[in-house]
Design an enzyme around this catalytic site. Structure first.
Site, PDB file in Angstrom:
ATOM      1  CE  LYS A   4      -5.092  -0.872   1.678  1.00 42.39           C
ATOM      2  NZ  LYS A   4      -5.281  -2.300   2.268  1.00 42.39           N
ATOM      3  CB  THR A  11      -1.023  -0.014   1.316  1.00 36.73           C
ATOM      4  OG1 THR A  11      -1.854  -1.060   1.405  1.00 36.73           O
ATOM      5  CG2 THR A  11      -1.783   1.309   1.056  1.00 36.73           C
ATOM      6  CE  LYS A  66       1.722   1.370   5.136  1.00 39.22           C
ATOM      7  NZ  LYS A  66       1.638   1.051   3.821  1.00 39.22           N
TER       8      LYS A  66
HETATM    9  P1  NAP Z   1       5.431  -6.581   7.400  1.00 38.28           P
HETATM   10  O1  NAP Z   1       4.959  -7.958   8.012  1.00 38.28           O
HETATM   11  O2  NAP Z   1       5.911  -5.721   8.058  1.00 38.28           O
HETATM   12  O3  NAP Z   1       6.302  -7.090   6.216  1.00 38.28           O
HETATM   13  C1  NAP Z   1       6.883  -6.300   5.402  1.00 38.28           C
HETATM   14  C2  NAP Z   1       7.878  -6.962   4.214  1.00 38.28           C
HETATM   15  O4  NAP Z   1       8.598  -6.040   3.441  1.00 38.28           O
HETATM   16  C3  NAP Z   1       8.954  -7.768   4.911  1.00 38.28           C
HETATM   17  O5  NAP Z   1       9.175  -8.755   4.144  1.00 38.28           O
HETATM   18  C4  NAP Z   1      10.302  -6.823   5.070  1.00 38.28           C
HETATM   19  O6  NAP Z   1      11.169  -7.293   4.925  1.00 38.28           O
HETATM   20  C5  NAP Z   1       9.847  -6.211   3.466  1.00 38.28           C
HETATM   21  N1  NAP Z   1      10.696  -4.815   3.472  1.00 38.28           N
HETATM   22  C6  NAP Z   1      10.454  -3.511   4.394  1.00 38.28           C
HETATM   23  N2  NAP Z   1      11.061  -2.713   3.758  1.00 38.28           N
HETATM   24  C7  NAP Z   1      12.014  -3.113   2.866  1.00 38.28           C
HETATM   25  C8  NAP Z   1      13.082  -2.371   2.136  1.00 38.28           C
HETATM   26  N3  NAP Z   1      13.409  -1.277   2.430  1.00 38.28           N
HETATM   27  N4  NAP Z   1      13.626  -3.268   1.205  1.00 38.28           N
HETATM   28  C9  NAP Z   1      13.399  -4.646   1.143  1.00 38.28           C
HETATM   29  N5  NAP Z   1      12.235  -5.297   1.794  1.00 38.28           N
HETATM   30  C10 NAP Z   1      11.805  -4.371   2.713  1.00 38.28           C
HETATM   31  O7  NAP Z   1       4.319  -6.022   6.383  1.00 38.28           O
HETATM   32  P2  NAP Z   1       2.749  -6.503   5.802  1.00 38.28           P
HETATM   33  O8  NAP Z   1       1.881  -6.604   6.841  1.00 38.28           O
HETATM   34  O9  NAP Z   1       3.050  -7.942   5.308  1.00 38.28           O
HETATM   35  O10 NAP Z   1       2.231  -5.452   4.931  1.00 38.28           O
HETATM   36  C11 NAP Z   1       3.004  -5.307   3.582  1.00 38.28           C
HETATM   37  C12 NAP Z   1       2.425  -4.200   2.819  1.00 38.28           C
HETATM   38  O11 NAP Z   1       0.970  -4.733   2.574  1.00 38.28           O
HETATM   39  C13 NAP Z   1       2.209  -2.781   3.540  1.00 38.28           C
HETATM   40  O12 NAP Z   1       2.145  -1.740   2.521  1.00 38.28           O
HETATM   41  C14 NAP Z   1       0.833  -2.726   4.227  1.00 38.28           C
HETATM   42  O13 NAP Z   1       0.224  -1.473   4.220  1.00 38.28           O
HETATM   43  C15 NAP Z   1      -0.237  -3.714   3.067  1.00 38.28           C
HETATM   44  N6  NAP Z   1      -0.973  -4.284   3.743  1.00 38.28           N
HETATM   45  C16 NAP Z   1      -1.275  -4.928   5.048  1.00 38.28           C
HETATM   46  C17 NAP Z   1      -2.295  -5.651   5.606  1.00 38.28           C
HETATM   47  C18 NAP Z   1      -2.265  -6.388   6.928  1.00 38.28           C
HETATM   48  O14 NAP Z   1      -3.344  -6.566   7.265  1.00 38.28           O
HETATM   49  N7  NAP Z   1      -0.992  -6.686   7.333  1.00 38.28           N
HETATM   50  C19 NAP Z   1      -3.274  -5.765   4.949  1.00 38.28           C
HETATM   51  C20 NAP Z   1      -3.621  -4.874   3.431  1.00 38.28           C
HETATM   52  C21 NAP Z   1      -2.509  -4.561   3.073  1.00 38.28           C
HETATM   53  P3  NAP Z   1      12.004  -7.870   6.093  1.00 38.28           P
HETATM   54  O15 NAP Z   1      11.507  -9.261   6.627  1.00 38.28           O
HETATM   55  O16 NAP Z   1      13.520  -8.225   6.193  1.00 38.28           O
HETATM   56  O17 NAP Z   1      11.660  -7.153   7.605  1.00 38.28           O
END
Ligand code: NAP
Length: 294
Positions: free
Chosen positions: A172, A97, A240
């Site tokens: 979104k 997102t 965010k």
């Molecule tokens: P998360 O669990 O914090 O995972 C983030 C991922 O991104 C991890 O694999 C992290 O790597 C990687 N990452 C972060 N910064 C990076 C960088 N600079 N370079 C390379 N890799 C990087 O987050 P999430 O919940 O999966 O969410 C991911 C996205 O989906 C976000 O944009 C969020 O807003 C969106 N989203 C989330 C949800 C939800 O319910 N969680 C629902 C809809 C949409 P590491 O493993 O090394 O930290």
């Protein structure tokens, strides 16, 4: 039947790891890269896919590349890292997102390499990612969308093209504004019902079938009634997303009252250590309104 394609996945976080597993179950996942290498190595030993050492190596092996990383700068740095290995005709499907403008910047970086971006943010949470029931909101070219559709259908139940690059992210953002307004009003209504001394579980049961009901009322008012807010949609993530909405609205010269008041509430919740709770924790700020508190 999903056509055979090499699909690589970048960003094995709370969402990405499940989406990658669903692609594996469909026989599509050929490789993964994650900043913290242990996660891609674990997925590789579980699924038999390759754990690449760099995004560029993954790019050289992939026809479709999924990205699902935290925020705007993270996406742009991953896109830069893909460039040296990108093949002509590759489709990058970004499920993070981010702002619509960031999607357009990413697409512009990919274009000279002959690769295309589909911005495909998702809704449905970790549960939806696990069960492949996500809503996938896409922006990009119709022809690219049609090529990617069989793969997108593996991770989600509702997949729609909303317009050119950026339209998925704009949709979104629209959803995140809706979530802010609805959680605010559910919390205020529940605080009112509590102050009136009503039996909260029964109120939810009755009004859950009424005209003012919503998914948040049915599924999150019970959290408020119990005073428990287990991690669901985290305050930190919605904060965010609402900042993205604020910036996008500002480009139209608009300030959105619901977005602003929710961001102010989230600031207080983040400062008091509630950032990793579900957004229904906003009830903590509404109940005191009835005891003279703010
Ligand atoms: P998360 O669990 O914090 O995972 C983030 C991922 O991104 C991890 O694999 C992290 O790597 C990687 N990452 C972060 N910064 C990076 C960088 N600079 N370079 C390379 N890799 C990087 O987050 P999430 O919940 O999966 O969410 C991911 C996205 O989906 C976000 O944009 C969020 O807003 C969106 N989203 C989330 C949800 C939800 O319910 N969680 C629902 C809809 C949409 P590491 O493993 O090394 O930290």
């Amino acid at each position: 039947m999903v056509p055979a394609m090499n699909v690589g996945f970048i960003g094995l976080g709370a969402m990405g790891q499940h989406m990658a597993r669903n692609l594996h179950r469909a026989g599509l996942l050929t490789g993964a890269w994650n900043r913290t290498k242990s996660k891609s190595e674990a997925l590789a030993s579980e699924t038999g896919c390759r754990a690449f050492s760099t995004p560029a190596e993954l790019a050289a092996d992939s026809e479709v590349i999924f990205t699902c990383v935290s925020a705007d700068d993270d996406l742009l740095s991953v896109i830069e890292a893909l460039l040296p290995g990108l093949r002509k005709g590759t489709i990058v499907v970004d499920c993070s997102t981010v702002a619509a403008d960031t999607a357009r910047k990413a697409a512009a970086r990919l274009a000279p390499a002959g690769a295309a971006l589909l911005d495909c943010p998702v809704s449905g949470g970790v549960e939806g990612a696990k069960n492949a029931t996500l809503a996938v909101m896409c922006g990009g070219d119709q022809e690219i969308f049609e090529r990617a559709l069989p793969v997108l259908s593996v991770i989600g139940k509702t997949v729609a093209l909303l317009g050119p690059t950026g339209a998925g992210q704009a949709t979104k953002a629209t959803n995140q504004i809706l979530c802010a307004g609805v959680i605010q009003v559910v919390a205020e209504a529940m605080a009112f019902a509590q102050a009136e001394g009503l039996p909260l579980e029964q109120v939810i049961e009755v009004l859950g079938k009424g005209a003012g009901s919503s998914w948040y009322f049915v599924h999150r008012a019970p959290f408020m009634a119990r005073g428990e807010y287990p991690a669901g949609f985290r305050v930190r993530l919605h904060d965010k997303d609402l900042r993205i909405c604020r910036d996008m609205a500002a480009r139209h010269g608009a300030t959105l009252p619901v977005v602003e008041s929710t961001l102010a509430d989230y600031k207080r919740l983040l400062e008091t250590g509630h950032g990793d709770e579900d957004i229904s924790t906003i009830f903590r700020l509404k109940a005191p309104l009835f005891s003279g508190g703010k």
